[in-house]
Design an enzyme around this catalytic site. Sequence first.
Site, PDB file in Angstrom:
ATOM      1  N   ASN A 196     -31.157 -15.117  -4.838  1.00 26.69           N
ATOM      2  CA  ASN A 196     -31.506 -13.748  -5.632  1.00 26.69           C
ATOM      3  C   ASN A 196     -30.221 -13.157  -5.686  1.00 26.69           C
ATOM      4  O   ASN A 196     -29.189 -13.276  -5.123  1.00 26.69           O
ATOM      5  CB  ASN A 196     -32.706 -13.163  -4.899  1.00 26.69           C
ATOM      6  CG  ASN A 196     -32.133 -12.800  -3.572  1.00 26.69           C
ATOM      7  OD1 ASN A 196     -32.232 -13.599  -2.764  1.00 26.69           O
ATOM      8  ND2 ASN A 196     -31.491 -11.603  -3.164  1.00 26.69           N
TER       9      ASN A 196
ATOM     10  N   ASP B 130     -36.404 -10.595  -4.046  1.00 30.07           N
ATOM     11  CA  ASP B 130     -36.014 -11.616  -3.095  1.00 30.07           C
ATOM     12  C   ASP B 130     -36.776 -13.115  -3.316  1.00 30.07           C
ATOM     13  O   ASP B 130     -36.835 -13.918  -2.359  1.00 30.07           O
ATOM     14  CB  ASP B 130     -36.120 -11.299  -1.770  1.00 30.07           C
ATOM     15  CG  ASP B 130     -35.526 -12.194  -0.710  1.00 30.07           C
ATOM     16  OD1 ASP B 130     -34.391 -12.898  -0.986  1.00 30.07           O
ATOM     17  OD2 ASP B 130     -36.040 -12.332   0.391  1.00 30.07           O
TER      18      ASP B 130
END
Lengths: 515, 272, 267
Positions: free
Chosen positions: A246, A289
């Site tokens: 991410n 995330d």
Amino acid sequence: MKKLALILLAFAASLPAQELDSHKLLNPGTDSWPTFNGDYSGRRYSTLAQINQTNVGSLTLAWAFQSRSQGSFTSMPLVVNGIMYATLPDQVFAIDARTGRQIWHFQRPSQGGGNRGVAMYKDRLIFTTPDAHVICISARDGKQIWQIQIADPAFKGFASMAPLVIRDHVLVAGSGDAADLPGFLLSLDPMTGQTQWRWDSEPKPGEPGSETWPQDSDVMSRGGGMLWLTGTYDPELNLTYWGTGNPHPVENSEARPGANLYTCSIVALNPDTGKLVWYFQPSPHDTHDWDTNMTPVLFDANFKGKPRKLLAQAGKEGLFFVLDRTNGKALVSAPLGDSDWYSGWDERGQPIPRKEAEPQPDGALVHSAITLWNAPSFDPQTGLFYVNERDWINVYYLTIPGKKAQGWAGRDFTVVGKPFLKALDYQTGKIKWSKEGTGRGGGSSGILTTAGHLLFTADTSGNLVALDPATGKTLWHTYPGAAMGSAPMTYELDGRQYVVTPVEGVIYAWALPAR
Amino acid sequence: MRKLTFVLLIAFFAVAVLRAQEGPPQGGAQRGGAGARAQKQAQAEAAERGRKTFVATCAGCHGEDATGGRGSDLIRSALVRHDKNGDLLSPVITAGRPDRGMPGFPLGEKDLSDIDAFLHAQIDLYDMHTRVPGGYPDDIPASRLATGSAEAGKAYFYGAGGCSKCHSPTGDLAGIAKKYSAPDLQQRFLYPAGKPSTATVTLPSGKKFSGTLLLKDEFTVAIRDADGWYHSWPLRAVKVEVEDPLAWHFAQAYKYTNADMHNLFTYLETLK
Amino acid sequence: MKKLSLMLLVIFAAALVVRAQDDAPQGAAAASQKQAQAEAVERGRKQFVGTCAACHGEDATGGRGPDLIRSSIARHDKGGDLLGPVITGGRPDRGMPNFPFNDSQVGDLVAFIKAQIALFDLHTRTPGAYPNDIPAERLASGSVEAGKAYFYGAGGCAKCHSPTGDLAGVAGKYTPVDLQTRLLYPAGKLPNATVKLTSGETLTGVLQLNDGSYVAIKDKDGWYHSWPRGAVKDLKVEDPLAAHVELLHKYTNADMHNLFTYLVTLK
């Protein structure tokens, strides 16, 4: 031809007995598991069929290895020339793959953390450590040969992935999601640890991809995109495939408008130069995330009647993609489960994230399927892709708004989740069968399929199970005392097939009763 | 907000203290309890004193949150991150960096160590991974979360949500907003985890056992009966009826919209 | 004798230090802590002999005063918390005067008494507790002549060993107890194995495992190999200790003493 075979034979015989012959990496055979995924394809499918649907019910314990150490095996053991190499953080064990007895043990002072295993190059083993070192030891006796540092623990840098060896390149990367580190992949010289090339997850200003980052700040230069799970490799195309993590700051959207290439992407790199050949982004402008590090699984199969070179991935964002791995073009884009964070697909077959699903100061309720790093499997016999998945509900709070945000910049919690084992048709992305697990959160285990028409994994109650891959029906089960954090693997020695399941501090080897 | 930050600092400082130690943690049993708490408390107090000194002395250039301004970002500073108990930081503060335009500050040892404590706490705050145990966002004020409509929330409570079938704002939910922190309240109404299911197991003989459900997977059912005794059976040999007090919440969790969540929270927040 | 008991004290004081802590400290720090502890014990011993031994005996097993090895107060004491007040306050009711030692002196005395208790409590089969303090003259109670005769005759030692070759100076290499143990059975040498496989290949190395199901060796390069027993056509195990094993069943008590007494002369 005979002469060539003789020369080859003479060459092979001149190698010290237990070294990894580089041909074994291309064609492991059934007696080896020489890389993290068993072979370069990442399918985690074995052609072994001694253990099969007719006899799996009599599967029994061949041996168990006790690490006598704190820490869980989250690693994939390798097996080369009858020796198994397994890791705990900062520890490597060489184990007789026939008997489970320890041959040697390497240990350095550890701060804990996780580790996913070693890579083998000739007579050497290479692995990463929680304090972001890469260490090379001798496979013969576990003596250290070299070590280097690849990230700064003071900036929460660490390393856990098992390196990938391609010819004379050791591909390795660090991790760290807290302090806005830039992601990278290094190619190291296996003899010295020196860097051969470095690929950065973020482009330099002015390079292609830089237009997907803000131009009025330097956020791109530390934009994340860690490569923390071992990639795959196609020797014919000479391309290595990796998923990236991410972007940073993690849960703040405003600081980094744009798609944020090449974070949350599948990238195809030339292993000799580190040059990017193509990319595909499963989670553009990620704010949750949702790393897309999960294994890019390679297989050749008919697609709509035509033989294709394919790549399939189920990512943490809860989507399933089948790509043409020669060029990264999407052939299938499909959900793994219930997700409400994207509104549809763009012209490349990538999801279009909904602005409202981004973390908000008052919290954003987001439904999302999710799959973690634990290995999926593709079974060419059924043509199905298997993945342990959860339908998750999360609330995401933005706690550091504004363009100056750094670090995590948000908070999130999981309200509840439903776990499933799902079997997907690679040609349509449709779910062929789905098996709901127990519990409302639960762990996640990796998967192995075999030519014995078996699928090995652990359920969310911790039972080790063998299923019929065509239907999901349970054919064998046992409770090993804890959950399997890693994945099963298999090999055959002296005509006996072993299925290995690392569970916490114990490695179990299962086999049919000895004759 | 200041008070809340302070609470957070206490929590994260503990993590920092643990991490800062070299080698494996020493003798947990004795060190756990009161001693550790007192140390945490002392660290948090040092960080809070350091914050005041920092705001007065350093914030002009480095920003109140230490993320920089005219001066450099101290959260991303390698010097601060590698500092241990002021060994790298204190000389820079006292001598300044004349070449980069930073003056020296003749602070005493206590002020220096307080500033050091503040900066390390600040780094931990920024580095915090929220899914780390203890990283739960208890610092978010109710006013920030209550962005919905109390009216709509109430309507949902008595209508579409069906909450009033089991709950009452004057009964079990009276004063609920005072019992929990705002994020806890939000999490608990979405799914109040922790209540075990009960099960009734009927054997082939017709004999029944009831109790708290401990395990029901594909193969085994296990309960603890009212006397505290454990029982288990192979699942295929018995009939099992499970009563899950959270079944409704579990199903509802998948139905909530984002707006439902905010409206219901805003309504529940009025139950003080 | 004094030197030997000092050595012992160092070893056991160290054991105490390690036990007293929740986690063993690492490397150099631990070594210097051990050293400091041993020095405290030795200082304590001197003080004890000078002040306490008249009543409690030099070894603290008592005399006019009570046996401190069997003393509940001494055993429950932690860092002088129980012994300290008794030493400095005395026990006038039982006729023990008070001794105005300072904290550091009390600490040394306690260290000595604790080390003495550890010495008496020692179980000889505990790893590391090997009784290395027995002097050669106590063990050399046999006849050098008879030992030499056994060496060259009935014992058959001379078939493999020579007092001017491999055994030259052997008495200087080991403590007396170690020498005696090693002459009886010099453990630690793994057997060599020659493995002839059904495939026709033959390998040699040090035997790692031969449990009926599997055979494993380590070859001269240090690589490990294993086979199921069925894949091994012929296994030749050569135990370098075979002669010692055989002899173990033949030694008489007198043989042992005579042989030891002879070997001790090889300095």
